[in-house]
Motif scaffolding. Structure first.
Motif, PDB file in Angstrom:
ATOM      1  N   ARG A 166      -5.252   9.370  14.034  1.00 13.61           N
ATOM      2  CA  ARG A 166      -4.824   9.561  12.449  1.00 13.61           C
ATOM      3  C   ARG A 166      -6.190   8.741  11.197  1.00 13.61           C
ATOM      4  O   ARG A 166      -6.243   8.729  10.310  1.00 13.61           O
ATOM      5  CB  ARG A 166      -4.063   8.300  11.909  1.00 13.61           C
ATOM      6  N   GLY A 167      -7.079   8.542  12.396  1.00 12.01           N
ATOM      7  CA  GLY A 167      -8.407   8.633  11.335  1.00 12.01           C
ATOM      8  C   GLY A 167      -8.894   6.913  11.876  1.00 12.01           C
ATOM      9  O   GLY A 167     -10.008   6.581  10.953  1.00 12.01           O
ATOM     10  N   TRP A 191      -3.234  -1.477  -5.221  1.00 13.22           N
ATOM     11  CA  TRP A 191      -4.266  -0.081  -5.289  1.00 13.22           C
ATOM     12  C   TRP A 191      -5.682  -0.576  -5.841  1.00 13.22           C
ATOM     13  O   TRP A 191      -5.992   0.131  -6.273  1.00 13.22           O
ATOM     14  CB  TRP A 191      -3.497   0.741  -5.998  1.00 13.22           C
ATOM     15  N   ARG A 215       5.122   7.784   9.963  1.00 12.13           N
ATOM     16  CA  ARG A 215       4.733   8.321   8.677  1.00 12.13           C
ATOM     17  C   ARG A 215       4.047   7.023   7.531  1.00 12.13           C
ATOM     18  O   ARG A 215       3.858   7.763   6.953  1.00 12.13           O
ATOM     19  CB  ARG A 215       6.062   8.789   7.693  1.00 12.13           C
ATOM     20  N   VAL A 246       0.362  -0.960   0.133  1.00  8.78           N
ATOM     21  CA  VAL A 246       0.212  -0.652   0.185  1.00  8.78           C
ATOM     22  C   VAL A 246       0.454   1.359  -0.092  1.00  8.78           C
ATOM     23  O   VAL A 246       0.602   1.852  -1.098  1.00  8.78           O
ATOM     24  CB  VAL A 246      -0.862   0.586   1.299  1.00  8.78           C
ATOM     25  N   ILE A 247       1.987   1.069   0.818  1.00 11.93           N
ATOM     26  CA  ILE A 247       2.665   2.480   0.802  1.00 11.93           C
ATOM     27  C   ILE A 247       3.735   2.937  -0.216  1.00 11.93           C
ATOM     28  O   ILE A 247       3.930   4.060  -0.623  1.00 11.93           O
ATOM     29  CB  ILE A 247       3.466   2.430   2.074  1.00 11.93           C
ATOM     30  N   ALA A 248       3.659   2.110  -0.643  1.00 11.07           N
ATOM     31  CA  ALA A 248       4.715   1.339  -2.423  1.00 11.07           C
ATOM     32  C   ALA A 248       3.646   2.356  -3.637  1.00 11.07           C
ATOM     33  O   ALA A 248       4.590   2.212  -4.214  1.00 11.07           O
ATOM     34  CB  ALA A 248       5.706   0.306  -2.277  1.00 11.07           C
ATOM     35  N   GLY A 249       2.571   1.818  -3.189  1.00 13.13           N
ATOM     36  CA  GLY A 249       2.035   2.616  -4.503  1.00 13.13           C
ATOM     37  C   GLY A 249       1.714   0.898  -5.362  1.00 13.13           C
ATOM     38  O   GLY A 249       1.736   1.300  -5.958  1.00 13.13           O
ATOM     39  N   CYS A 303       0.150   7.423   7.957  1.00 16.83           N
ATOM     40  CA  CYS A 303       0.369   8.532   7.390  1.00 16.83           C
ATOM     41  C   CYS A 303      -0.563   7.601   6.068  1.00 16.83           C
ATOM     42  O   CYS A 303      -0.969   7.871   5.478  1.00 16.83           O
ATOM     43  CB  CYS A 303       0.567   9.924   7.957  1.00 16.83           C
ATOM     44  N   THR A 304       0.694   7.822   5.485  1.00 19.23           N
ATOM     45  CA  THR A 304       1.017   6.840   4.182  1.00 19.23           C
ATOM     46  C   THR A 304      -0.100   5.822   3.565  1.00 19.23           C
ATOM     47  O   THR A 304      -1.143   5.666   2.816  1.00 19.23           O
ATOM     48  CB  THR A 304       1.989   6.272   3.431  1.00 19.23           C
ATOM     49  N   LEU A 307      -2.606   5.490   5.208  1.00 19.12           N
ATOM     50  CA  LEU A 307      -3.626   6.055   5.430  1.00 19.12           C
ATOM     51  C   LEU A 307      -4.573   6.385   4.089  1.00 19.12           C
ATOM     52  O   LEU A 307      -6.483   6.497   4.462  1.00 19.12           O
ATOM     53  CB  LEU A 307      -4.124   6.179   6.591  1.00 19.12           C
ATOM     54  N   ILE A 308      -3.480   7.023   3.664  1.00 21.15           N
ATOM     55  CA  ILE A 308      -5.086   7.260   1.815  1.00 21.15           C
ATOM     56  C   ILE A 308      -5.312   6.288   1.566  1.00 21.15           C
ATOM     57  O   ILE A 308      -6.112   6.919   0.417  1.00 21.15           O
ATOM     58  CB  ILE A 308      -3.430   7.614   0.937  1.00 21.15           C
TER      59      ILE A 308
END
Lengths: 573, 573
Positions: free
Chosen positions: B229-230, B180, B201, B172-175, B204-205, B207-208
């Motif tokens: 952070r939600g 995705w 960080r 997820v973090i790496a995209g 946070c990343t 959670l996008i």
């Protein structure tokens, strides 16, 4: 997405980093000293060490999420969507949930589309409710009826995201087919309620509909019962309805109840916004009465977002919209800077966007402009030995009384009686352009001369006028006809003061400060005619509101819903 | 609807009226003495004076909403959906949100459909997550890969309502494009997370992505950061993962934070359910540690309902499902009666519904039944002068160590070394029926004789065995092949004890008490073989779990993800 992730990982600069602020975290209910990184309008990071193409020093001020108004009618402010945004965005409001009920009465679906389209031109996100009660009663004449299929069109075309306040609670409870058609076709959407003093078994029955967001509680007892039964309590604080201090008592009793509460406006005026504020005002009021500041903030941010299923906003958190407001403190909730989707849209109370003049070309130009009135139109032939019904306007109230009084008869016609303050009032049907005229009499306005008239007359918003003499009335009504609505005072053939409301007869093109001044001038002019009523145009606007007892005047004549409908002017005892 | 309204208005009798109880109101956070009227499975009234065709006297006991487990894997209990319902419904659970991740590994989409279809035959509403990480790593061999299109099929066919825990947080973090794709196609659905110790960080990343319900917090600090952070904090209390007391500290710090928290199970065992309970157990634990009882109740009712957007449940309120549990008190949260949709489904701890035997005909019968093993299959030719990698199993942990040791070589082959407790272990690929065999060695099981084997082996659930000698191992593996899975202990050619798990090799046909006894018997039998490990079959099941470091054995051989993948058996120094 790749852009967002790169910025989030810190491998690419963010568009904006707000540094050195104290975040009002409405999720964990804490203040946090942390920087906020924003990319493409989305919050991508909270913490330290982010680099931004633009960096802003928040200098120890508090950063709170953009505020959300969960229920309001833009039309009540007489501001157009763009000028409304110009007034409230600088106060920290970034999302609103308006019910375009008023313009739906005067302009139908084109009116709803107009409000939606105009709102798109502003930085204020507006998610509209589909008005569920147009007409408000069978005795009103809207531009068109908004029945089930028209509501569905509002959803399908993307104009509306949820169902507007279902006011017809007797119809819901009785199982009225048409009402339930509207409820059923809104399946899966948020459906909002309107439950003034509806309690006990009626409340339970109504709630089977799933309409569960209500703003009509006046007292803590009422709100507490609604909360128990599954309603999201919308704590209302409007220009004239001040329910916040009473209703929010349920939070002083038990703070944890905040989870299903929010603060809303319902009806505002331009001057109320100018002098008091918008959602920021509610935050200050809540804190003043003893609510914990972070809970107060939640009531105007994450909670309305949750209720309306706006999962992308309501908190300063990664993945959410960068709708951020800088304030000195929550206690002193006055927006210093406002970012909408990461763009600075207001600074020190000033909007940084243009409040475009509305493109009224989208609105149906009512055929009311063709209505022709003559002195004879306003005449009422007296009936021998009969008394007349007279509406008694009660200062500051929507309610009215019915009086039965002897008429003043001149040359066989009933005329305004300035001595006894029994003045002629007229409603001219304008939404469908028939020019149908209904005539009644009202006590309480106290005009010694001239006339006052308005195109704001709940709920159908036909033209309404009260006059000390027929000549002034004719001038006033002709002004409204010629100008597609407005507010006007007249004396004889002269217009004393006027305020055009060219947008559906409800909204002005002026910005909030100019409008506020113009309204004061109109009130002053009405006072010059002799009225001592505090808000004469607002009082006038409620004299047609047939859903509220007792006697009202619509374009179909006197109506008293408590007595079952149409009432005659003359009464024989 | 007309029936509901008539009963709600009191003009027709309700089906059921529960009188004389104290309602645990999780909305207003109060107890209420009021009757509950139910019609057609829906609560239609709360108050007094309702008449019911059936009337029940609650006798002053507390009536709470049916409880909801927001995250669990039914397969972990080794119970089938129907027997699972038989175990937990009498404890007051009326809705679960299972992630069928395990059966998705062994049976693919047919396995997911099976779980869904079986659940429909019970009074326990099950809303399934679409498993988002099958296979869990590239080094595992599931029945089929559940890629984006298969996840979409789960949604489209109604089997799954939300996205299961997105465990691949590095992806997820790496995209990662594929990850995705899964996230993007779940747009509009609830998406759940899996974030063990992911903070700062990275958090946070991640959670996008919008995956925002996480059950992996072990400590209050971790949970508090996630809440900020939600994330909706799923406070986990499972059979082996006891996080509740630590994580719920964030509520003792500030009770109002409960609004975005809930309690969940993740992994349970039949005996844990029998001896401790299910969601009722969590309510008791929460209250014991000082959480307000009504808040504790909200954490297993309205809060999971809100997170998962199940608007029709979570509270005893008009319009909601009549999922009601009678308990002596919240403190003593032990279900006396359970109503599901207004029907009494459990009384005094006993289910009033039949736990049907599952219709396994729907499941793909794996071609693993055709695998033929011979003594030669298990032989490992020694490499001159080379040492071997050995997995060190750590008691009670999912983690392992890697050791490098001298092998015991007999006749040119590496054999189990009972003296030094270096035992041969084998994984046989069964999901695709290739019969591919991987052989490794393990330290820590301490078998003095015989073999233990299992078809439960996270995450791919191939056949796994550890043995003191090859003959016992062959017998054990052949048992699994012949019986479509199970747990087994053997000595030489004899099966010492066995527990068939015919449903995907993961689940039994037994009910909870019988299964619990059978499992104890299996553990006893393993202990008779010399192991001192506390839960030998559970320990065995984690030796394949390639996503967790260090060394693991999958059907593709040794894997250490921290070292980048496949590792050889032999090492030269």
């Amino acid at each position: 997405m790749k852009n967002l992730l790169a910025a989030a990982r810190g491998e690419a600069p963010s568009d904006l980093v707000i540094k050195g602020g104290r975040i009002a975290n409405v999720l964990s209910l804490e203040y946090e000293e942390a920087d906020i990184a924003v990319k493409d309008g989305i919050i991508v990071g909270i913490g330290e060490g982010y680099n931004g193409i633009e960096e802003v020093d928040a200098d120890g001020n508090v950063l709170m999420p953009g505020m959300i108004d969960g229920h309001l009618h833009i039309e009540s402010t007489m501001l157009a969507p763009a000028t409304f945004a110009g007034a409230v965005v600088p106060l920290g409001t970034t999302t609103i949930m308006p019910d375009p009920h008023e313009i739906a009465n005067t302009c139908g679906l084109p009116g709803i589309e107009f409000m939606w389209r105009e709102s798109l031109r502003t930085p204020l996100d507006a998610y509209f409710a589909a008005p569920s009660c147009v007409p408000a009663s069978p005795f009103e004449t809207p531009y068109q009826e908004i029945e089930t299929l028209k509501m569905m069109e509002c959803y399908d075309r993307g104009w509306c995201t949820h169902m507007g306040e279902m006011m017809n609670f007797p119809g819901v409870i009785a199982g009225d087919e048409e009402i339930w058609g509207k409820i059923t076709t809104a399946r899966g959407l948020v459906k909002t309620a309107h439950l003034p003093n509806v309690t006990g078994r009626d409340l339970c029955t109504y709630l089977i509909s799933g309409c569960n967001g209500d703003h009509e509680s006046n007292f803590a007892d009422e709100a507490r019962e609604k909360l128990r039964r599954g309603i999201w309590v919308m704590i209302r604080e409007g220009a004239t309805e001040h329910n916040l201090e009473d209703v929010a008592q349920i939070l002083l009793e038990d703070e944890a109840r905040y989870a299903r509460c929010m603060a809303v406006s319902d009806d505002l005026t331009a001057s109320h916004i100018l002098f008091n504020g918008h959602m920021d005002h509610k935050v200050r009021l809540l804190i003043d009465m003893g609510i914990r500041p972070l809970i107060a903030a939640a009531l105007v941010t994450i909670n309305p977002a949750q209720y309306f299923r706006l999962w992308d906003r309501g908190a300063i958190a990664p993945g959410m919209l960068a709708d951020i407001v800088m304030v000195p403190s929550l206690e002193e909730c006055r927006a210093m800077k406002v970012w909408k989707r990461g763009v600075l849209v207001a600074d020190d109370g000033n909007p940084l966007f243009k409040a475009f003049a509305p493109m009224t070309i989208d609105l149906p130009q009512t055929s009311a402009a063709n209505i022709r009135l003559t002195p004879d139109s306003l005449k009422v032939r007296a009936e021998e030995g009969a008394k007349i019904r007279v509406i008694e306007a009660l200062p500051g109230k929507v309610l009215t009384n019915e009086l039965t009084l002897d008429p003043l008869v001149v040359d066989g016609h009933v005329e305004s009686d300035r001595e006894r303050d029994i003045l002629k009032m007229v409603v001219v049907e304008k939404n469908q352009g028939t020019g149908r005229i209904a005539i009644g009499f009202v006590k309480g306005f106290g005009l010694k001369k001239g006339a006052i008239a308005s195109s704001v007359a709940h709920d159908a918003h036909n033209y309404i006028a009260v006059a000390a003499d027929d000549r002034s009335m004719l001038t006033a009504l002709q002004y409204l006809i010629d100008n597609h609505g407005g507010l006007v005072t007249t004396q004889g053939e002269e217009v004393s003061a006027s305020l055009p409301l060219p947008i559906g007869g409800l909204m002005s093109n002026l910005d909030a400060p100019s409008l506020s001044k113009a309204l004061l001038r109109m009130i002053k002019s009405a006072e010059d005619l002799g009225t001592e009523i505090r808000q004469p145009f607002m009082a006038l606007s409620f004299l047609s509101l047939s859903v509220i007892p007792e006697l009202k005047l619509t374009d179909k004549g006197y109506v008293d819903l408590a007595k079952g409908g149409i009432q005659t002017l003359f009464v024989r005892e």
